[in-house]
Scaffold this motif. Structure first.
Motif, mmCIF file in Angstrom:
data_model
loop_
_atom_site.group_PDB
_atom_site.id
_atom_site.type_symbol
_atom_site.label_atom_id
_atom_site.label_comp_id
_atom_site.label_asym_id
_atom_site.label_seq_id
_atom_site.Cartn_x
_atom_site.Cartn_y
_atom_site.Cartn_z
ATOM 1 N N ASN A 57 0.929 -0.923 -0.151
ATOM 2 C CA ASN A 57 -0.110 -0.075 -0.101
ATOM 3 C C ASN A 57 0.845 0.920 -0.231
ATOM 4 N N VAL A 68 -3.852 6.075 2.872
ATOM 5 C CA VAL A 68 -3.211 5.086 2.367
ATOM 6 C C VAL A 68 -4.245 4.529 1.073
ATOM 7 N N ILE A 69 -3.171 4.359 0.117
ATOM 8 C CA ILE A 69 -3.193 4.079 -1.100
ATOM 9 C C ILE A 69 -3.031 2.584 -1.355
ATOM 10 N N PRO A 70 -4.908 2.066 -1.651
ATOM 11 C CA PRO A 70 -4.648 0.683 -2.087
ATOM 12 C C PRO A 70 -3.542 0.386 -3.021
ATOM 13 N N LYS A 71 -3.446 -1.213 -2.643
ATOM 14 C CA LYS A 71 -2.212 -1.404 -3.510
ATOM 15 C C LYS A 71 -2.945 -1.708 -4.951
ATOM 16 N N LYS A 72 -3.746 -1.760 -5.537
ATOM 17 C CA LYS A 72 -4.777 -1.929 -6.281
ATOM 18 C C LYS A 72 -4.991 -0.622 -7.611
ATOM 19 N N VAL A 97 -8.780 5.413 4.243
ATOM 20 C CA VAL A 97 -8.543 4.997 2.551
ATOM 21 C C VAL A 97 -8.658 5.533 1.332
ATOM 22 N N GLY A 123 4.142 3.509 -2.418
ATOM 23 C CA GLY A 123 4.281 1.177 -2.448
ATOM 24 C C GLY A 123 5.078 1.876 -3.085
#
Length: 521
Positions: A57, A68-72, A97, A123
């Motif tokens: 992330n 938070v920047i989600p990994k997807k 998020v 990330g």
């Protein structure tokens, strides 16, 4: 044993180099992340990229809040530190998020919905790449960047730690290997003896009729007891004077015949006094412990000594090119198979660097539990830490001499004694068949230690060279050298390193084409 074929050697070489480089880069990565430096990619191998097997992330800071920047989540182009954006978030387990974000025209930044990106960390992507030669960590190292998570934005002391973190990981890997090996296999020690393996033509020894296989047992009546050091000390005081050497020569019946020869040692520069022979070495396995009351204990052996042979059993097999030694189990099997009656045997060992020997009586029908003579050649965990510490200390204190010998040999046009990629490949090919997994692990440990030491050298282009500039900045209270000039200096250092690799590789290829082994004649 025959060497490994090239199709097996190359993958092993690439795996070893990959482990060393990935561990090194992991040190840089962990330190960088600890101090908040953005690291968009950690790559195994070099591009082009084959796949991304993991992504962490990211984090974006807006209006003083870390989101938070989600990994997807795919960030649109134009989203960067300092840009103006509109965005939406949702709460997930107490964390904000990011669900959407869009850059806006700077003229619209007065909108109540507009926010400026104060920090952006996308990330880390962990990637597998097509060129299988090591790895890399891609950090935000733009010298012109003003982002708070850029490498150049961090205090000098943090940058220094990030730079030395790579070699620190290599030191840790080497130390771990040096702990593991004494627990797996017996550890080798060497001691030069007085056995002649070669007589150089036209020398005092050749003129006196000495030959390979002879053993020098005395100098002017002084018994040497197999000690090369005693022999060297005696010869130093007798340069240019006729001396009498006591010689033992095996006869066809296997016994040793003793006789004397007269010769005159020749003064020389290095060594200071020679007779013209090459002397062999005793190879011993370091003794971890001796069982009280055992045959070895009664013979006076103690922990720290090194076992060389018992009768016709030697710890170094004749086919063990890589030096993988036989252990106490092999000794026990030999004793049970070959000593069926009471037998007096010569036990040869090394103590404090000097070869020694004593006689022991091996009784008939020795129980299996006692057939190892009370010796243990493998170390427990705590003693292995002590062994590893000793090895690391010895290696580090020998660095100045190693570099002196390296440049002296290269200046004379001789082999440098250092191997490059070609030499390492040859070592892997020739040593693996007899040494197996322990040998490969030992190669990783030795190379990791060498990589750490070499990378700390203050040569531009290496971590040590970059560290010099950071230390200079601290001493000058924050004043930095022009990044362009520093870049040119590092480029010059890189060219110098390429030249060194070329010279070392020349000697490696020459040795390979001549059919010689990196393990010696």
């Amino acid at each position: 044993m025959p060497a490994l074929p090239i199709w097996q050697t190359i993958p092993l070489f690439l795996i070893i180099i990959g482990i060393l480089v990935v561990v090194h880069e992991l040190g840089h990565y962990l330190a960088a992340r600890r101090f908040g430096v953005e690291a968009p990619e950690f790559g195994i191998g070099f591009p082009p990229r084959l796949l991304t097997f993991w992504k962490m992330n990211g984090v974006i800071e807006l209006q003083g809040k870390k989101i938070v920047i989600p990994k997807k989540f795919l960030l649109p182009e134009g989203v960067q530190t300092g840009a103006w954006v509109t965005y939406q978030t949702e709460d997930q387990n107490g964390k904000q998020v990011l669900t959407s974000i869009a850059p806006i025209d700077p003229q619209a930044r007065g909108s109540a919905m507009a926010s400026q990106v104060q920090l952006l960390d996308r990330g880390t992507e962990f990637t597998l790449n097509a060129i299988p030669f090591g790895g890399f960590v891609r950090m935000n190292e733009d010298d012109s960047s003003s982002a708070p998570n850029a490498f150049v934005s961090k205090p000098a002391w943090q940058r220094a730690i990030i730079l030395v973190a790579g070699v620190t990981m290599n030191f840790i890997l080497a130390f771990a290997v040096f702990i593991l090996l004494p627990m797996m296999v017996p550890q080798m020690t060497l001691a030069a003896n007085t056995n002649i393996v070669r007589v150089n033509p036209g020398t005092p020894a050749a003129n006196a009729g000495l030959s390979a296989g002879d053993v020098i047992v005395a100098v002017n009546g002084i018994e040497l007891n197999g000690s090369r050091q005693k022999m060297a000390d005696a010869l130093k005081t007798l340069c240019g004077k006729q001396i009498t050497l006591g010689i033992e020569r095996p006869n066809p019946r296997g016994a040793a015949e003793r006789f004397d020869v007269q010769l005159t040692p020749r003064p020389f520069d290095d060594p200071p006094c020679i007779i013209g022979v090459a002397i062999s070495q005793d190879v011993g396995a370091k003794i971890a412990s001796v069982q009280p009351g055992s045959i070895a204990d009664k013979a006076g052996l103690r922990a720290g000594d090194s076992l060389v042979r018992v009768g016709d059993f030697t710890v170094l097999p004749t086919n063990a090119l890589s030096g993988l030694l036989q252990d106490e189990n092999a000794l026990a099997a030999h004793v049970q198979n070959h000593y069926k009656v009471n037998t007096i045997a010569i036990l040869r060992y090394i103590r404090d660097g000097e070869p020694r020997q004593t006689k022991i009586t091996i009784p008939a029908g020795l129980p299996a539990s006692e057939a190892n003579l009370g010796l243990s050649l493998r170390f427990g965990f705590v003693p292995a830490i002590g062994e590893a510490t000793t090895q690391m200390y010895t290696a580090l204190t020998s660095v100045p001499r190693a570099f002196r010998d390296l440049f002296a040999n290269m200046a004379r046009g001789n082999s440098s004694g250092v191997v490059g990629p070609v030499g390492i490949t040859q070592i892997v090919a020739e040593g693996t068949p007899s040494g197996g997994l322990p040998f490969l692990i030992s190669v990783i440990g030795v190379l990791s230690l060498n990589l750490a030491i070499f990378n700390l050298l203050p040569i531009p282009g290496l971590d040590g060279g970059r560290l010099v500039f950071v230390i200079a900045e601290m001493l000058m209270r924050g004043r930095k050298l022009d990044p362009r000039k520093e870049g040119y200096i590092h480029l010059a250092g890189f060219v110098f390193l390429l030249m060194m690799i070329f010279v070392i590789s020349y000697f490696d290829v020459t040795r390979l084409l001549a059919g010689k082994s990196p393990f010696g004649p």
